[in-house]
Design an enzyme around this catalytic site. Structure first.
Site, PDB file in Angstrom:
ATOM      1  N   GLU A  33       0.722  -1.240   0.109  1.00 62.03           N
ATOM      2  CA  GLU A  33       0.217   0.089   0.081  1.00 62.03           C
ATOM      3  C   GLU A  33       0.916   0.960  -0.246  1.00 62.03           C
ATOM      4  O   GLU A  33       2.033   1.144   0.993  1.00 62.03           O
ATOM      5  CB  GLU A  33      -0.786  -0.251   1.205  1.00 62.03           C
ATOM      6  CG  GLU A  33      -1.328   1.216   1.518  1.00 62.03           C
ATOM      7  CD  GLU A  33      -2.736   0.857   2.596  1.00 62.03           C
ATOM      8  OE1 GLU A  33      -1.649   0.751   3.621  1.00 62.03           O
ATOM      9  OE2 GLU A  33      -3.806   1.241   2.727  1.00 62.03           O
ATOM     10  N   HIS A  35       2.201   4.986   0.539  1.00 64.54           N
ATOM     11  CA  HIS A  35       2.499   5.201   2.064  1.00 64.54           C
ATOM     12  C   HIS A  35       3.446   6.664   2.230  1.00 64.54           C
ATOM     13  O   HIS A  35       3.894   7.062   2.580  1.00 64.54           O
ATOM     14  CB  HIS A  35       3.568   4.054   2.822  1.00 64.54           C
ATOM     15  CG  HIS A  35       2.547   3.541   4.130  1.00 64.54           C
ATOM     16  ND1 HIS A  35       2.380   2.284   2.814  1.00 64.54           N
ATOM     17  CD2 HIS A  35       2.096   3.245   5.417  1.00 64.54           C
ATOM     18  CE1 HIS A  35       1.729   1.731   3.914  1.00 64.54           C
ATOM     19  NE2 HIS A  35       1.817   2.093   5.377  1.00 64.54           N
ATOM     20  N   ASP A  44       3.745  -1.724   5.977  1.00 65.01           N
ATOM     21  CA  ASP A  44       2.551  -2.399   6.832  1.00 65.01           C
ATOM     22  C   ASP A  44       2.941  -4.365   6.965  1.00 65.01           C
ATOM     23  O   ASP A  44       1.965  -4.537   7.832  1.00 65.01           O
ATOM     24  CB  ASP A  44       1.676  -3.155   6.307  1.00 65.01           C
ATOM     25  CG  ASP A  44       0.863  -1.382   6.300  1.00 65.01           C
ATOM     26  OD1 ASP A  44       0.749  -0.467   6.863  1.00 65.01           O
ATOM     27  OD2 ASP A  44      -1.018  -1.042   5.735  1.00 65.01           O
ATOM     28  N   HIS A 120      -1.907  -3.820   8.819  1.00 68.16           N
ATOM     29  CA  HIS A 120      -2.704  -3.236   8.256  1.00 68.16           C
ATOM     30  C   HIS A 120      -4.359  -3.630   9.228  1.00 68.16           C
ATOM     31  O   HIS A 120      -4.895  -4.237   8.697  1.00 68.16           O
ATOM     32  CB  HIS A 120      -2.961  -3.912   6.783  1.00 68.16           C
ATOM     33  CG  HIS A 120      -3.279  -3.022   5.994  1.00 68.16           C
ATOM     34  ND1 HIS A 120      -3.428  -1.678   5.045  1.00 68.16           N
ATOM     35  CD2 HIS A 120      -4.099  -3.504   5.143  1.00 68.16           C
ATOM     36  CE1 HIS A 120      -4.507  -1.749   4.441  1.00 68.16           C
ATOM     37  NE2 HIS A 120      -4.506  -2.931   4.099  1.00 68.16           N
ATOM     38  N   GLU A 122      -7.234  -2.645   7.684  1.00 71.90           N
ATOM     39  CA  GLU A 122      -8.212  -3.590   7.380  1.00 71.90           C
ATOM     40  C   GLU A 122      -8.571  -4.523   6.847  1.00 71.90           C
ATOM     41  O   GLU A 122      -9.426  -5.213   6.025  1.00 71.90           O
ATOM     42  CB  GLU A 122      -8.091  -2.383   5.753  1.00 71.90           C
ATOM     43  CG  GLU A 122      -8.240  -1.513   5.507  1.00 71.90           C
ATOM     44  CD  GLU A 122      -7.063  -0.465   5.563  1.00 71.90           C
ATOM     45  OE1 GLU A 122      -5.979  -0.738   6.619  1.00 71.90           O
ATOM     46  OE2 GLU A 122      -7.206   0.459   4.846  1.00 71.90           O
ATOM     47  N   HIS A 176      -2.145   6.826   8.619  1.00 73.93           N
ATOM     48  CA  HIS A 176      -1.548   5.826   8.123  1.00 73.93           C
ATOM     49  C   HIS A 176      -0.394   7.036   7.216  1.00 73.93           C
ATOM     50  O   HIS A 176      -0.605   8.327   6.206  1.00 73.93           O
ATOM     51  CB  HIS A 176      -2.962   5.937   6.476  1.00 73.93           C
ATOM     52  CG  HIS A 176      -2.179   5.661   5.682  1.00 73.93           C
ATOM     53  ND1 HIS A 176      -1.607   4.434   4.884  1.00 73.93           N
ATOM     54  CD2 HIS A 176      -1.958   5.818   3.983  1.00 73.93           C
ATOM     55  CE1 HIS A 176      -1.127   4.140   3.817  1.00 73.93           C
ATOM     56  NE2 HIS A 176      -0.957   5.438   3.582  1.00 73.93           N
ATOM     57  N   GLU A 181       4.264   5.361  11.781  1.00 76.53           N
ATOM     58  CA  GLU A 181       4.502   4.090  10.755  1.00 76.53           C
ATOM     59  C   GLU A 181       6.717   5.264  10.274  1.00 76.53           C
ATOM     60  O   GLU A 181       7.222   4.105  10.267  1.00 76.53           O
ATOM     61  CB  GLU A 181       4.138   4.348   9.552  1.00 76.53           C
ATOM     62  CG  GLU A 181       2.812   3.422  10.311  1.00 76.53           C
ATOM     63  CD  GLU A 181       2.044   2.922   8.602  1.00 76.53           C
ATOM     64  OE1 GLU A 181       1.460   2.042   8.490  1.00 76.53           O
ATOM     65  OE2 GLU A 181       1.586   3.376   8.391  1.00 76.53           O
TER      66      GLU A 181
END
Ligand code: ZN
Ligand code: MN
Length: 252
Positions: A33, A35, A44, A120, A122, A176, A181
């Site tokens: 994904e 970032h 992630d 992650h 989701e 995010h 992170e």
């Protein structure tokens, strides 16, 4: 020699290590994904794998399975959405079946205890379903297994949040690609972060609902939902130390 990554073992050593069901298998699950422009596509995946390896090293009685790298579809309000090039996601059905199959394959080798380390947001409910169904399937075959499901950020305390965000925390929803992170990645994989490309933006604001098809205009064009500008490797160390210690204390 003595890797905690089970895929780096030969099969006989692995067999002897797990056949009595005394070893706990840590299964990292992440996502590919975007970032933001300053970071690679795989935090992630790398973050939960790193945490799992440090936990396994301290425990002495755990092994780390190869991570499931692909995760459930990035959502606008938690991951920027599924329309950025590079963000490469699978359906909930696929993730659930994949995690279910992987857990049951390890059960067939003799393993009885698992910790799924999610990286992650989701993924969460699809992993719940995979774990729940794997436990039930094993039970019907006369095998008792236990699956712990955790997301590493749930081990970060309010004290550490205050330390990492001395000017105030904008909330988990917009982290995010932000300070948390990015700081962790600066600590564990600085070669995958380029802070000169970090985009300094105010935290994203969203309406209290989702819409499908999602509207890319809701998402900052950089792809991050808050600014990573104040990320440092030192903050990453504070966060990691707390997550690793907390998971070890609870399950070690
Ligand atoms: Zn992420
Ligand atoms: Mn994510």
């Amino acid at each position: 020699m003595n890797s905690v990554k089970l895929a780096e073992m030969d099969w006989m050593s692995y067999r002897d290590r797990v056949k009595d069901g005394e070893c706990t298998i840590l299964l990292p699950v992440g996502a590919i994904e975007q970032h933001g422009p300053h970071m690679s596509l795989n935090p992630d995946v790398l973050i939960p794998e790193h945490i799992a390896c440090r936990v396994a090293e301290r425990s002495g009685n755990m092994l780390v399975a190869p991570p499931i790298a692909y995760g459930y579809k990035s959502q606008v309000k938690s991951g920027g959405g599924n329309f950025f090039p590079g963000t490469t996601c699978v359906s909930g059905r696929s993730l659930e079946e994949y995690a279910y199959d992987v857990i049951l394959a390890y059960v067939a080798h003799g393993n009885r205890e698992f910790i799924v380390v999610n990286g992650h947001f989701e993924n969460s409910m699809f992993l719940v379903e995979a774990a729940d169904r794997a436990v039930e399937h094993a039970r019907l075959s006369g095998i008792e297994i236990k699956v712990v499901l955790l997301s590493y950020w749930d081990f970060i305390s309010a004290t550490t949040i205050e330390k990492v965000f001395p000017e105030g925390f904008s909330g988990w929803a917009v982290e995010h690609g932000g300070v948390l992170e990015t700081s962790i990645m600066l600590k564990i994989h600085p070669e995958l972060v380029d802070m000169s490309k970090a985009v300094d933006i105010p935290p994203a604001e969203f309406p209290p609902y989702d819409v499908f098809p999602p509207d890319p205009a809701w998402v900052p064009s950089s792809g991050t939902l808050s600014s990573p500008a104040k990320a440092t490797a030192e903050k990453g160390k504070w966060i990691l130390d707390e997550c690793i210690a907390g998971i070890c204390r609870t399950f070690g």
